[in-house]
Design a protein around this motif. Structure first.
Motif, mmCIF file in Angstrom:
data_model
loop_
_atom_site.group_PDB
_atom_site.id
_atom_site.type_symbol
_atom_site.label_atom_id
_atom_site.label_comp_id
_atom_site.label_asym_id
_atom_site.label_seq_id
_atom_site.Cartn_x
_atom_site.Cartn_y
_atom_site.Cartn_z
ATOM 1 N N LEU G 128 0.889 -1.082 -0.135
ATOM 2 C CA LEU G 128 -0.142 0.115 0.076
ATOM 3 C C LEU G 128 0.759 1.330 0.000
ATOM 4 O O LEU G 128 0.703 2.123 -0.654
ATOM 5 N N GLN G 131 2.223 1.783 -3.369
ATOM 6 C CA GLN G 131 0.981 2.229 -4.519
ATOM 7 C C GLN G 131 0.960 3.900 -4.181
ATOM 8 O O GLN G 131 0.540 4.558 -5.109
ATOM 9 N N ILE G 132 0.947 4.136 -2.854
ATOM 10 C CA ILE G 132 0.785 5.811 -2.536
ATOM 11 C C ILE G 132 1.983 6.459 -2.992
ATOM 12 O O ILE G 132 1.787 7.442 -3.792
ATOM 13 N N LEU G 135 2.114 6.969 -7.037
ATOM 14 C CA LEU G 135 1.319 8.053 -7.598
ATOM 15 C C LEU G 135 2.212 9.204 -8.249
ATOM 16 O O LEU G 135 1.694 9.874 -9.189
ATOM 17 N N HIS G 136 3.435 9.230 -7.500
ATOM 18 C CA HIS G 136 4.492 10.046 -8.368
ATOM 19 C C HIS G 136 5.607 9.753 -8.645
ATOM 20 O O HIS G 136 6.626 10.328 -8.648
ATOM 21 N N GLN G 141 5.455 2.852 -10.274
ATOM 22 C CA GLN G 141 4.168 2.179 -10.944
ATOM 23 C C GLN G 141 4.284 0.630 -11.980
ATOM 24 O O GLN G 141 3.441 0.125 -11.903
ATOM 25 N N LEU G 144 4.887 -1.856 -9.670
ATOM 26 C CA LEU G 144 3.877 -2.481 -9.160
ATOM 27 C C LEU G 144 2.907 -3.160 -10.103
ATOM 28 O O LEU G 144 2.319 -4.308 -9.858
#
Lengths: 166, 166, 166, 166, 166, 166, 166, 166
Positions: G128, G131-132, G135-136, G141, G144
């Motif tokens: 998690l 994932q947070i 975002l930047h 990403q 992931l």
């Protein structure tokens, strides 16, 4: 097995020991079946594909076992109009209470036929599938009656043993 | 109704409001059914008699709803090889948790296909019966597909309303 | 034992270790009893037959132990006006909470005298039977008083040991 | 009532509405009884006194109802060898789960015959007392059989109403 | 120990392993104490006697540990105006949830100062007693502050170990 | 009130109805107290400040009530060596079970003296504080004895009313 | 590790086996992190200090694991506006249900992002966080997405094994 | 809203009252968002489509609320690598315990950031989204700090009112 009428899926290969009880029940009733791992969370697209092919492949009933936030049976039920049987697996810290509630508390419109937590539930999932298929199969109905009689006889035999043991 | 294919029973007439959701689902799918009070505890012999006559009368599925120590579905399942669907009714101080566990935690050999507590569960019991009977009825399968589409459309319509409401 | 006054039944032979605690209590009070497997689900007709013969056979109290969706005590209570004592057995993933609720939450009209989950409950079922039969037996009442005194003395003895152990 | 055979006690006067169901059951079976408030916590010495006088006064069974940390039935059971029936009252935030566990989970040696939470349990406590006293009273046994038949008839009548209502 | 200021009691000698944690805490703070078995159910009169003598003997706080339907702390609280600390013991099938609810859910008027289930709770019962007695003892308050600092230092030390271990 | 000996704090002003029961108890025993909102989550620094000033201000006991993830009592206990009494408030969907477990299940080293969920618990928190302060106050001990007698008398009076009502 | 972006804290060093799963996840995604013991109860001031320095040190996310009355995540969330992820640890008699409710049931205004009880939850806490932070971060990403594909492939591989094993 | 950064979805339009709390939080922080009904069970393909388009549409966080067997958040998490926040809705007989466990108990690999049951949880879901987006937005971080200060001030104001009310 070719042309399985019942497809058993489970969220994780660690559920195999429990879910193979469903396979045993189906074998006992001579119902063709398959068993595989399919996760609503780890392989959502495989699962959707699996659901879309069910009728083409001649599958009539799905048995889905999962633990924790057990979404597997519910997700299958969302995709198909075939009967879906859900087996809550006791693999988390909460002993399967989470899996039970996640499987049984489905909203109006999308039923999951939920059975007991763990091995007894998995075995019963296979028998329930046999009862459903038995609605249009005389031989299967006879097997189910014989199975029911066997259950009763096993009670009698256990009592005989109990008396001798005394 | 003459020749009901599904028989709905409930442990008490106070369960009628909940269990009539099962009847509504069956009516929606055009499946003949009956509904009556039959208690595993208050009328055990009537219940046994009911179970013995099920097949003769052409009943194919039993839907049994009860609250508290909900034994109704389990007792029917003990007497018949037909599929039995259990609906836990939230009529006691424990909000149906007792009825859920009493219905779902059946021992190996005697499955009860358990659905959610209360009205959603009762409605789903009727749909599950339709899914089971649909395995050998093309028209019923088509109705189930239309019903599934209707569920999806209702989601779309609700969103349209939601957008307009803004 | 010939002419048992108390009949102990259990849903499965795997409950024997727990339910034999009830037999031990009854033996301690010199109350004739029998013990056997009888399942509400696997042998419903044997169970009905058992219930119908209870009074003829001179049985006065039934002690019924079961796990999971524990319907055994409730089904016996449905068939007889004799006092029925229910012992919830902790044999499922939910540690006996399911068996407790399935046994105790009986509807108005059909009581089950429920005791604690597991061995302590089974032992107490035997003592409760002795208390009930003691209402019309002076010797039994005296035994119960002696048993109560023994409990108190065992507390005193344990404290003596505790003090010496220090 | 003079010479009560059954004594109903409750932990608080707010339990009266529930516990008067036990009195109603006993009245229906013509069993003399009394009802009073006696708290294990607010009046421990009155309670001990009450327990010590039970046999002298000819009381044969105690029915004890309490909510929350429901110690009342257990404390009475500690003081007497008479059968004690415990009624868990759902008066706390936890809906009677606390009262149920506090009443039923007694240690080995001191049974409490526990019935369902709330009104159904209280009514059943009275019936259970009648079943116990019925072991030595033919007329009471006949009343219990008539009561059981009445339960069955009420099921039949409810079904007749249900059919007419359609 | 002569003139114990804190009296530790437990419902069964099988609770000794857990309840000796309370004794350890009290020893650490240099508070005189005693420990013994006293059951609300097996030795009610000994327990009443114990309660009546508490003040004469100079006892200021009672720590009571019990499992299952844990009435011990509540019964003591009913008899005395001294502070009573209750320790729920996890000795039953329900892992101490029953003992927790039986201990903490006391009715208005008779508080039991309840601590956590099991060993952590027993240790804390001793510390809570020290905090209460510390209200009128400077040395005890200083010990409590030193203990609190020790807790913090142990966190620092564990982190030092953790870093080295890497 | 100037120089409060007991400080009542609550996580939210919506807890006031429940927590004012604690104030009522303290008023009944003539113990100076204050009541205010202080949240472990919404005002952590105010809370730390509050804890640091407790002893300087002469506060001897803190009563802390909160619902849901009820951290208030535990956080105060982490900062002070004064006795902390925790009141679980039933303000969430889970009826206070969450608040109870969050308050009582403290780790070894930092006790919270937990009382019952809701109003009964809040009232008892005040009485427990009186019992603690009574250890060094004869007049307070006499008030506590009178209060205990009043509880017993109220039981007697309720029974008198009950008899007249018949 | 210098300049950790994620800080893992745990209430006790006995939580290390579980919480190191979070570290493993973060390592797998190449996210700098640190791990240490910090107790809301044993070291409240260290914890406050830790919270105040978070932003200065460049920490962006806190993962906090604790058992029992698990206040750790909530207390951190009270002090910071950074996202706080809570991991309930199953270290008490109640199998982590207490830690789950203590972590997740936060009041309006102070969220804790709660994950599953135990090891699965700890591993997910790390994911998690990825994932947070993803975002930047394009590379994160992509990692992931690769991780998600790996999950799906592992399902396929397990099925291949399962078929061969037959 | 065009270009929503946060997408709020809910399993049923009856969840709107609860889930609009999330929208309110996001509005308060000036974060663009959308809200719609999307059911994992009634509209699985719409949901899959929704998940696949999330990144293209610039959505960065999904907030998913559902009751009962709440699969919505988990199914979204299965399809995306964006952070998914789950809100358990208390719409069933079990008061949201089922929704909580169905949402939080996710298997290793697919986290759902779960918040409290009901309105507080929904409001917190919006705040958590703001905290996540705030990691790369100074203005948002300042808003979060102001919000935190507002929470503390509201505590102070409530106490002022409380004092005046006296």
């Amino acid at each position: 097995m070719a042309n399985p009428r019942v497809s058993i899926i489970m969220g994780s290969d660690s559920d195999l020991e429990i879910m193979s009880e469903a396979a045993k029940s189906l074998s006992e009733f001579g119902i063709s079946h398959e068993i595989q791992v399919l996760s609503a969370h780890r392989s959502p697209e495989l699962l959707t594909q699996f659901c879309k092919n069910l009728k083409k492949r001649g599958v009539q009933i799905v048995i889905a076992g999962a633990g924790g936030a057990a979404h597997l049976a519910g997700v299958v039920a969302a995709h198909t109009t075939l009967p879906v049987i859900g087996v809550p697996v006791n693999s988390s810290a909460l002993n399967g209470l989470d899996a039970l509630l996640s499987t049984v508390q489905m909203p109006s419109g999308i039923p999951v036929a939920t059975v007991a937590i763990g091995k007894a539930g998995a075995a019963n999932a296979g028998i329930l599938a046999a009862q459903i298929l038995g609605l249009h199969s005389k031989p299967l109905q006879e097997k189910l009656l014989r199975y029911k009689n066997k259950l009763t006889r096993s009670v009698i035999e256990k009592n005989n043993k109990l008396k001798k043991g005394k």
